[in-house]
Design a protein around this motif. Structure first.
Motif, PDB file in Angstrom:
ATOM      1  N   GLY A  15       0.782  -1.223   0.000  1.00  0.00           N
ATOM      2  CA  GLY A  15       0.000   0.000   0.000  1.00  0.00           C
ATOM      3  C   GLY A  15       0.815   1.274   0.000  1.00  0.00           C
ATOM      4  N   GLY A  16       2.114   1.171  -0.303  1.00  0.00           N
ATOM      5  CA  GLY A  16       2.972   2.344  -0.320  1.00  0.00           C
ATOM      6  C   GLY A  16       3.666   2.624   0.990  1.00  0.00           C
ATOM      7  N   LEU A  17       3.465   1.759   1.999  1.00  0.00           N
ATOM      8  CA  LEU A  17       4.091   1.967   3.308  1.00  0.00           C
ATOM      9  C   LEU A  17       5.377   1.158   3.402  1.00  0.00           C
ATOM     10  N   ASP A  18       6.497   1.866   3.513  1.00  0.00           N
ATOM     11  CA  ASP A  18       7.799   1.230   3.689  1.00  0.00           C
ATOM     12  C   ASP A  18       8.287   1.459   5.112  1.00  0.00           C
ATOM     13  N   VAL A  19       9.064   0.513   5.624  1.00  0.00           N
ATOM     14  CA  VAL A  19       9.673   0.649   6.944  1.00  0.00           C
ATOM     15  C   VAL A  19      11.154   0.332   6.828  1.00  0.00           C
ATOM     16  N   VAL A  31      18.178  -7.435  21.217  1.00  0.00           N
ATOM     17  CA  VAL A  31      18.896  -6.613  22.197  1.00  0.00           C
ATOM     18  C   VAL A  31      18.079  -6.682  23.474  1.00  0.00           C
ATOM     19  N   GLY A  32      18.604  -7.380  24.491  1.00  0.00           N
ATOM     20  CA  GLY A  32      17.765  -7.659  25.652  1.00  0.00           C
ATOM     21  C   GLY A  32      16.523  -8.398  25.177  1.00  0.00           C
ATOM     22  N   PRO A  33      15.334  -7.977  25.631  1.00  0.00           N
ATOM     23  CA  PRO A  33      14.111  -8.638  25.173  1.00  0.00           C
ATOM     24  C   PRO A  33      13.579  -8.080  23.855  1.00  0.00           C
ATOM     25  N   PHE A  34      14.211  -7.035  23.299  1.00  0.00           N
ATOM     26  CA  PHE A  34      13.721  -6.419  22.057  1.00  0.00           C
ATOM     27  C   PHE A  34      14.071  -7.333  20.882  1.00  0.00           C
ATOM     28  N   VAL A  35      13.048  -7.901  20.264  1.00  0.00           N
ATOM     29  CA  VAL A  35      13.244  -8.908  19.230  1.00  0.00           C
ATOM     30  C   VAL A  35      12.880  -8.377  17.846  1.00  0.00           C
ATOM     31  N   PHE A  36      12.281  -7.198  17.782  1.00  0.00           N
ATOM     32  CA  PHE A  36      11.812  -6.640  16.517  1.00  0.00           C
ATOM     33  C   PHE A  36      11.809  -5.125  16.657  1.00  0.00           C
ATOM     34  N   PHE A  37      12.305  -4.436  15.621  1.00  0.00           N
ATOM     35  CA  PHE A  37      12.394  -2.976  15.674  1.00  0.00           C
ATOM     36  C   PHE A  37      12.284  -2.452  14.256  1.00  0.00           C
ATOM     37  N   ASP A  38      11.205  -1.724  13.971  1.00  0.00           N
ATOM     38  CA  ASP A  38      10.953  -1.137  12.662  1.00  0.00           C
ATOM     39  C   ASP A  38      10.859   0.378  12.784  1.00  0.00           C
ATOM     40  N   HIS A  39      11.496   1.070  11.846  1.00  0.00           N
ATOM     41  CA  HIS A  39      11.377   2.526  11.748  1.00  0.00           C
ATOM     42  C   HIS A  39      10.382   2.821  10.628  1.00  0.00           C
TER      43      HIS A  39
END
Length: 297
Positions: A15-19, A31-39
């Motif tokens: 739909g035109g949405l990029d991350v 990183v620690g419990p952070f398993v997913f990170f999207d900008h």
């Protein structure tokens, strides 16, 4: 010392949405419990944008998701009955646990246009909480402590750091904060957690004599404690205690591959409840599980 630099990889969500996908990374899954990170973004959306921009209902298990915006607006609906708009510097914290489904709609953008910019993160749950009951909470105001000192303007999103504690219930020790830095300002990176990282959303910073620009995550060792803004910058600082290996299958996270397969079967068979207010469509299970999850949190 910087242990690793991870550069975002651009991904299309349709739909035109990029991350910019940062975690998981082939050489650094968590990183620690952070398993997913999207900008997400920044993206200007004109009024009348197609519904394909939305993230249709989809499932999660074994994690908490956190939506945090610098600008724009997202409507959240989920299978425990929540319907909540998230706006800049507010937090939608959703604990999937044994299973939840939700959608994220850009209703304001379609109606009047919008400038979308934010971060989507997943926090893996400790093994003893992976099957906890699903829950949702929204946090703003006093739930998200703020401070301003010597050119650093901060807001604590989750966990404890800088002598403060945020309102969202977390299931393991962690910190997650948003820092806006004036040019030349110095900021401390919270200590006391075994794994820590800094993500540069905008601008440029210096750590240990090395400069790094937007779109990079710096994974730090136990000793690095300070960064300097080379120009006006926005950074996210995050960290926590490692939880052990986690497996990812589409939008599912678990310490057990068998549990992932069960979740996939449940979604394929329609055994996971859709949001009451948003049940007319959903994202089907991919025929082949991708290496990394395609949907936002």
């Amino acid at each position: 010392m910087i242990e690793m630099v991870i550069e975002q990889r651009r991904r299309s969500l349709g739909g035109g949405l990029d991350v910019g996908r940062v975690l998981p990374f082939a050489k650094r899954r968590m990183v620690g419990p952070f398993v997913f990170f999207d900008h997400m973004g920044p993206l200007d959306v004109a009024a009348g944008a197609p519904r394909e921009l939305d993230v249709r209902p989809h499932p999660h298990i074994g994690l908490s998701t956190v939506t945090y915006l610098f600008s724009g607006e997202i409507m959240h609906r989920d299978s425990v009955g929540s319907e909540q708009v998230v706006r800049p510097q507010e937090v939608n914290w959703m604990t999937a646990g044994s299973g939840i489904t939700h959608s994220e709609r850009f209703e304001k953008a379609r109606a009047v246009g919008d400038h979308l910019h934010g971060i989507q993160a997943w926090v893996a749950l400790p093994t003893e909480y992976e099957e906890t009951a699903p829950a949702f909470s929204h946090h703003a105001g006093a739930d998200l402590p703020q401070w301003s000192e010597a050119g650093v303007h901060g807001q604590l999103i989750a966990g404890s750091a800088y002598g403060l504690t945020a309102g969202a219930r977390t299931h393991s020790p962690l910190f997650y904060a948003h820092l806006d830095l004036d040019a030349g300002a110095f900021a401390e990176v919270p200590a006391g957690r075994r794994e820590r990282a800094v993500y540069i959303a905008t601008g440029e910073i210096e750590v240990d004599g090395q400069r790094h620009g937007a779109g990079h995550m710096l994974v730090l060792d136990a000793h690095t404690s300070q960064l300097r803004a080379c120009e006006r910058s926005t950074v996210m600082v995050l960290g926590g205690e490692p939880l052990g290996e986690r497996y990812l299958y589409w939008n599912f996270v678990s310490s057990s591959k068998e549990r992932l397969e069960q979740a996939a079967q449940d979604w394929r068979a329609g055994r996971m409840k859709l949001p009451d207010a948003d049940h007319d469509e959903f994202i089907p299970l991919p025929e082949e599980p991708p290496a990394q999850p395609p949907a936002m949190s």
